[in-house]
Scaffold this motif. Structure first.
Motif, mmCIF file in Angstrom:
data_model
loop_
_atom_site.group_PDB
_atom_site.id
_atom_site.type_symbol
_atom_site.label_atom_id
_atom_site.label_comp_id
_atom_site.label_asym_id
_atom_site.label_seq_id
_atom_site.Cartn_x
_atom_site.Cartn_y
_atom_site.Cartn_z
ATOM 1 N N UNK A 1 14.778 -8.599 11.454
ATOM 2 C CA UNK A 1 14.486 -7.171 11.482
ATOM 3 C C UNK A 1 14.367 -6.711 10.034
ATOM 4 N N UNK A 2 13.215 -6.160 9.683
ATOM 5 C CA UNK A 2 12.962 -5.812 8.282
ATOM 6 C C UNK A 2 12.222 -4.487 8.194
ATOM 7 N N UNK A 3 12.570 -3.681 7.195
ATOM 8 C CA UNK A 3 11.829 -2.456 6.892
ATOM 9 C C UNK A 3 10.876 -2.743 5.741
ATOM 10 N N UNK A 4 9.708 -2.109 5.781
ATOM 11 C CA UNK A 4 8.740 -2.198 4.693
ATOM 12 C C UNK A 4 8.532 -0.793 4.131
ATOM 13 N N UNK A 5 8.724 -0.653 2.821
ATOM 14 C CA UNK A 5 8.523 0.640 2.171
ATOM 15 C C UNK A 5 7.607 0.451 0.971
ATOM 16 N N UNK A 6 6.588 1.296 0.862
ATOM 17 C CA UNK A 6 5.624 1.179 -0.232
ATOM 18 C C UNK A 6 5.774 2.365 -1.177
ATOM 19 N N UNK A 7 5.554 2.120 -2.465
ATOM 20 C CA UNK A 7 5.851 3.113 -3.498
ATOM 21 C C UNK A 7 4.640 3.561 -4.303
ATOM 22 N N UNK A 8 3.461 3.008 -4.031
ATOM 23 C CA UNK A 8 2.256 3.405 -4.746
ATOM 24 C C UNK A 8 1.068 3.360 -3.796
ATOM 25 N N UNK A 9 0.023 4.087 -4.148
ATOM 26 C CA UNK A 9 -1.216 3.984 -3.383
ATOM 27 C C UNK A 9 -1.872 2.643 -3.678
ATOM 28 N N UNK A 10 -2.428 2.028 -2.664
ATOM 29 C CA UNK A 10 -3.072 0.745 -2.860
ATOM 30 C C UNK A 10 -2.953 -0.130 -1.641
ATOM 31 N N UNK A 11 -3.272 -1.403 -1.819
ATOM 32 C CA UNK A 11 -3.281 -2.381 -0.725
ATOM 33 C C UNK A 11 -2.265 -3.477 -1.018
ATOM 34 N N UNK A 12 -1.489 -3.818 -0.022
ATOM 35 C CA UNK A 12 -0.577 -4.959 -0.112
ATOM 36 C C UNK A 12 -0.935 -5.935 0.999
ATOM 37 N N UNK A 13 -1.152 -7.181 0.623
ATOM 38 C CA UNK A 13 -1.500 -8.214 1.590
ATOM 39 C C UNK A 13 -0.336 -9.186 1.723
ATOM 40 N N UNK A 14 -0.043 -9.545 2.965
ATOM 41 C CA UNK A 14 1.107 -10.394 3.266
ATOM 42 C C UNK A 14 0.629 -11.639 3.993
ATOM 43 N N UNK A 15 1.071 -12.787 3.486
ATOM 44 C CA UNK A 15 0.725 -14.074 4.074
ATOM 45 C C UNK A 15 1.923 -14.645 4.829
ATOM 46 N N UNK B 1 4.441 -11.516 0.056
ATOM 47 C CA UNK B 1 3.360 -10.698 -0.493
ATOM 48 C C UNK B 1 2.548 -11.544 -1.478
ATOM 49 N N UNK B 2 1.231 -11.487 -1.358
ATOM 50 C CA UNK B 2 0.363 -12.211 -2.290
ATOM 51 C C UNK B 2 -0.456 -11.248 -3.141
ATOM 52 N N UNK B 3 -0.582 -10.003 -2.719
ATOM 53 C CA UNK B 3 -1.213 -8.933 -3.487
ATOM 54 C C UNK B 3 -0.401 -7.681 -3.196
ATOM 55 N N UNK B 4 0.053 -7.000 -4.239
ATOM 56 C CA UNK B 4 0.999 -5.912 -3.999
ATOM 57 C C UNK B 4 0.665 -4.677 -4.821
ATOM 58 N N UNK B 5 -0.545 -4.154 -4.641
ATOM 59 C CA UNK B 5 -0.933 -2.924 -5.322
ATOM 60 C C UNK B 5 -0.054 -1.749 -4.903
ATOM 61 N N UNK B 6 0.351 -1.740 -3.640
ATOM 62 C CA UNK B 6 1.134 -0.622 -3.110
ATOM 63 C C UNK B 6 2.616 -0.721 -3.441
ATOM 64 N N UNK B 7 3.003 -1.798 -4.130
ATOM 65 C CA UNK B 7 4.414 -1.988 -4.530
ATOM 66 C C UNK B 7 5.353 -1.819 -3.328
ATOM 67 N N UNK B 8 5.114 -2.621 -2.325
ATOM 68 C CA UNK B 8 5.909 -2.549 -1.097
ATOM 69 C C UNK B 8 7.186 -3.376 -1.228
#
Length: 292
Positions: free
Chosen positions: A54-68, A16-23
């Motif tokens: 095999x990975x699960x992604x869970x987000x805890x806030x509204x927003x944008x998360x960008x993954x590199x 994650x390089x930007x994690x507004x959504x707290x994923x």
């Protein structure tokens, strides 16, 4: 499920390089094998070339998360509403371990290594000097190590001063020790893999061949290195009470041979290099020819 069809010595570095959504990343399995501490929270996925996760992604806030991955934008997760977000924490995730594992995945951390079955495998060099145990790949009846069905096999891996990936066909292996002082939450001692790359620290692995005798190919997953000779074969004899051999560096014979050891293509480094420089399909054709 992520399948990293990498052909260079570069781990995926899925982060994650930007994690507004707290994923969160919650790791479930690697190389098709469930973790014993499933699910495992991880900050990054340094998947080795040829590796799977095999990975699960869970987000805890509204927003944008960008993954590199490999320094490039790969995935954008947008959580638009708080109403649909999880209110749980890591502690709410229920740990799970498979009730039964097949014989080839029995825990080998404290197992006694079978007599003569602890061997060294060193991947070293680069480009035209890509070698395993100081030898270029030789097709046909030429093997690095041998074992037998039911043996507890140990390999002490070393990588010289350059990072190489280690990929083993047929049987996955368990990481039993590492000299790395910075082993990550993704790579842990006790985990199972069939491909591994994490720095240049020496590594000790174990595996147990159970029902499939015959050839096992081991190689660097950098196709340029493999096609220049950084690959080797081990052999599992079809016997239950035998003796392993380390650094055979030649032909084998005797009991427990189940196939034609002389069958195979002929390694031609210069021809392979010309092939590599023109058509990507040649990578596949060349590698398959060496396996036959």
């Amino acid at each position: 499920r992520i399948l990293y069809a990498g052909w260079q010595d570069l781990s995926l570095e899925f982060e994650k390089v930007l994690d507004e959504a707290q994923c969160e990343f919650q790791l479930l399995a690697k190389d098709g094998i469930y973790l014993t501490d499933y699910p495992r929270p991880v900050d990054m996925l340094p998947i080795a070339p040829g590796g799977r996760a095999d990975v699960m992604v869970r987000c805890n806030s509204a927003g944008v998360t960008k993954i590199h991955a490999l320094g490039r934008m790969t995935l954008t997760v947008v959580a638009e509403s708080e109403d649909n977000l999880s209110s749980s924490s890591d502690e709410d995730l229920v740990p799970w371990t498979p009730d039964v594992r097949p014989d080839y995945l029995v825990d080998l951390m404290s197992a006694e290594v079978s007599p003569g079955c602890s061997c060294s495998t060193k991947l070293e060099g680069y480009d035209d000097g890509s070698l395993i145990n100081r030898k270029v790949y030789i097709p046909g009846n030429h093997f690095l190590h041998t074992s037998y069905l039911g043996a507890t096999v140990e390999r002490k891996l070393s990588f010289g001063y350059l990072s190489h990936s280690y990929h083993q066909h047929v049987y996955p292996f368990q990481v039993v020790s590492s000299e790395s002082k910075e082993i990550s939450d993704y790579f842990k001692v006790g985990d199972w893999h069939d491909t591994y790359m994490y720095g240049i620290a020496d590594l000790t692995i174990r595996y147990r061949p159970t029902v499939l005798p015959g050839k096992i190919m081991v190689h660097c997953h950098n196709s340029l290195h493999a096609d220049r000779g950084m690959m080797a074969k081990e052999y599992v004899r079809d016997i239950r009470d035998g003796q392993c051999q380390c650094e055979v560096d030649g032909s084998i014979s005797g009991v427990g041979i189940v196939d034609d050891l002389d069958k195979g293509g002929h390694y031609n480094g210069s021809a392979n290099l010309k092939c590599l420089s023109t058509v990507a399909i040649c990578l596949i054709v060349t590698s398959l020819a060496l396996l036959l």
